[in-house]
Each structure stands twice: as structure tokens, then as C-alpha cells.
Design a protein around this motif. Structure first.
Motif, PDB file in Angstrom:
ATOM      1  N   LYS A  31       0.829  -1.212   0.000  1.00 57.40           N
ATOM      2  CA  LYS A  31       0.000   0.000   0.000  1.00 57.40           C
ATOM      3  C   LYS A  31       0.856   1.252   0.000  1.00 57.40           C
ATOM      4  O   LYS A  31       0.539   2.236  -0.680  1.00 57.40           O
ATOM      5  CB  LYS A  31      -0.949  -0.013   1.186  1.00 57.40           C
ATOM      6  CG  LYS A  31      -2.049  -1.054   1.053  1.00 57.40           C
ATOM      7  CD  LYS A  31      -2.939  -1.092   2.267  1.00 57.40           C
ATOM      8  CE  LYS A  31      -3.982  -2.198   2.112  1.00 57.40           C
ATOM      9  NZ  LYS A  31      -4.855  -2.303   3.283  1.00 57.40           N
ATOM     10  N   VAL A  32       1.952   1.245   0.748  1.00 57.89           N
ATOM     11  CA  VAL A  32       2.861   2.394   0.760  1.00 57.89           C
ATOM     12  C   VAL A  32       3.485   2.592  -0.616  1.00 57.89           C
ATOM     13  O   VAL A  32       3.619   3.714  -1.097  1.00 57.89           O
ATOM     14  CB  VAL A  32       3.941   2.210   1.852  1.00 57.89           C
ATOM     15  CG1 VAL A  32       5.073   3.219   1.687  1.00 57.89           C
ATOM     16  CG2 VAL A  32       3.327   2.325   3.234  1.00 57.89           C
ATOM     17  N   SER A  33       3.848   1.500  -1.272  1.00 59.58           N
ATOM     18  CA  SER A  33       4.417   1.585  -2.611  1.00 59.58           C
ATOM     19  C   SER A  33       3.401   2.160  -3.604  1.00 59.58           C
ATOM     20  O   SER A  33       3.751   3.008  -4.435  1.00 59.58           O
ATOM     21  CB  SER A  33       4.863   0.195  -3.065  1.00 59.58           C
ATOM     22  OG  SER A  33       5.330   0.236  -4.386  1.00 59.58           O
ATOM     23  N   ALA A  34       2.153   1.711  -3.498  1.00 60.19           N
ATOM     24  CA  ALA A  34       1.113   2.242  -4.382  1.00 60.19           C
ATOM     25  C   ALA A  34       0.891   3.727  -4.118  1.00 60.19           C
ATOM     26  O   ALA A  34       0.732   4.523  -5.056  1.00 60.19           O
ATOM     27  CB  ALA A  34      -0.184   1.459  -4.185  1.00 60.19           C
ATOM     28  N   LEU A  35       0.899   4.118  -2.847  1.00 60.14           N
ATOM     29  CA  LEU A  35       0.720   5.521  -2.494  1.00 60.14           C
ATOM     30  C   LEU A  35       1.869   6.366  -3.020  1.00 60.14           C
ATOM     31  O   LEU A  35       1.665   7.485  -3.502  1.00 60.14           O
ATOM     32  CB  LEU A  35       0.584   5.669  -0.980  1.00 60.14           C
ATOM     33  CG  LEU A  35       0.269   7.039  -0.433  1.00 60.14           C
ATOM     34  CD1 LEU A  35      -1.057   7.543  -0.995  1.00 60.14           C
ATOM     35  CD2 LEU A  35       0.212   7.000   1.081  1.00 60.14           C
ATOM     36  N   LYS A  36       3.081   5.823  -2.970  1.00 59.89           N
ATOM     37  CA  LYS A  36       4.249   6.537  -3.503  1.00 59.89           C
ATOM     38  C   LYS A  36       4.101   6.749  -5.003  1.00 59.89           C
ATOM     39  O   LYS A  36       4.355   7.846  -5.510  1.00 59.89           O
ATOM     40  CB  LYS A  36       5.512   5.744  -3.209  1.00 59.89           C
ATOM     41  CG  LYS A  36       6.768   6.367  -3.760  1.00 59.89           C
ATOM     42  CD  LYS A  36       7.973   5.492  -3.501  1.00 59.89           C
ATOM     43  CE  LYS A  36       9.197   6.057  -4.190  1.00 59.89           C
ATOM     44  NZ  LYS A  36      10.344   5.175  -4.073  1.00 59.89           N
ATOM     45  N   ASN A  37       3.671   5.708  -5.721  1.00 58.76           N
ATOM     46  CA  ASN A  37       3.482   5.839  -7.169  1.00 58.76           C
ATOM     47  C   ASN A  37       2.412   6.860  -7.503  1.00 58.76           C
ATOM     48  O   ASN A  37       2.558   7.650  -8.448  1.00 58.76           O
ATOM     49  CB  ASN A  37       3.130   4.482  -7.777  1.00 58.76           C
ATOM     50  CG  ASN A  37       4.296   3.522  -7.741  1.00 58.76           C
ATOM     51  OD1 ASN A  37       5.446   3.930  -7.687  1.00 58.76           O
ATOM     52  ND2 ASN A  37       3.998   2.232  -7.746  1.00 58.76           N
ATOM     53  N   ILE A  38       1.328   6.875  -6.741  1.00 60.33           N
ATOM     54  CA  ILE A  38       0.260   7.853  -6.972  1.00 60.33           C
ATOM     55  C   ILE A  38       0.776   9.263  -6.709  1.00 60.33           C
ATOM     56  O   ILE A  38       0.494  10.194  -7.470  1.00 60.33           O
ATOM     57  CB  ILE A  38      -0.963   7.529  -6.091  1.00 60.33           C
ATOM     58  CG1 ILE A  38      -1.630   6.253  -6.594  1.00 60.33           C
ATOM     59  CG2 ILE A  38      -1.954   8.679  -6.075  1.00 60.33           C
ATOM     60  CD1 ILE A  38      -2.718   5.720  -5.673  1.00 60.33           C
TER      61      ILE A  38
END
Length: 105
Positions: A31-38
């Protein structure tokens, strides 16, 4: 009697809790990785929009200066041509206005 690990919790329950915590840590990392990409995508989009706004600002400035020069020339022409030329100028402006109005509608 089963071996008791953490504060009276049986060993089997302790390993289950550790696996569960590891799974939750993995989910959190995803989830943190997805948030970083967003966040990176939003930053790129904001930079692109700022670039477009700066281009529009320069285009509007050039259009404003062009319109100002045209209005100055029309003022000179209207003062030099007399009332007859001023009447033609007003009629021309009205015709252009109605043509634009009919095209927009």
C-alpha cells in the motif's frame, strides 16, 4: 502441556501471530508503494499543468499587447476619418459580432 512463549501464549499461537504480522507488514508495504506511485504521478501532473498555465499566460500577454496596439490604431483611424468612417466602423463591429454570435449559437 504446550510450551508457552510470549507471556503465557502457546508456541503455536505465537508463530501464527508472527505470520499474521508478517502478512500485514507485506500488505502495508504494498500500500505504501502504491501511495508513492500515486504521489509521483500527481507531482508529474501538477508540473505539466503548471507548464501549460505558463504557456497560456504568455499567449494571453501577447494577445493583450496585440489587442492594445489594434485599439490604439483604431482610435487614431476614428479620430482622423470623421463621423462617416466611425459609422462604418460601428457597422463593421456589429456585423462581426452577429457573425460570431450565430457561429457560437
Amino acid at each position: 502441556m504446550a510450551y508457552r512463549g510470549m507471556k503465557g501464549v502457546p508456541q503455536d499461537d505465537t508463530s501464527y501471530l508472527e505470520r499474521h504480522n508478517d502478512n500485514m507488514v507485506g500488505d502495508l508495504a504494498n500500500k505504501v508503494s502504491a501511495l508513492k506511485n500515486i504521489s509521483i504521478s500527481i507531482g508529474n501532473d501538477v508540473r505539466e499543468q503548471n507548464r501549460l498555465l505558463n504557456e497560456m499566460d504568455s499567449d494571453f500577454d501577447s494577445g493583450k499587447s496585440l489587442l492594445g496596439a489594434t485599439m490604439k490604431r483604431l482610435g487614431i483611424v476614428s479620430r482622423a476619418g470623421g463621423s462617416r468612417l466611425q459609422c462604418y466602423l460601428i457597422l463593421f463591429a456589429l456585423v462581426v459580432f452577429f457573425i460570431i454570435y450565430s457561429l457560437v449559437k
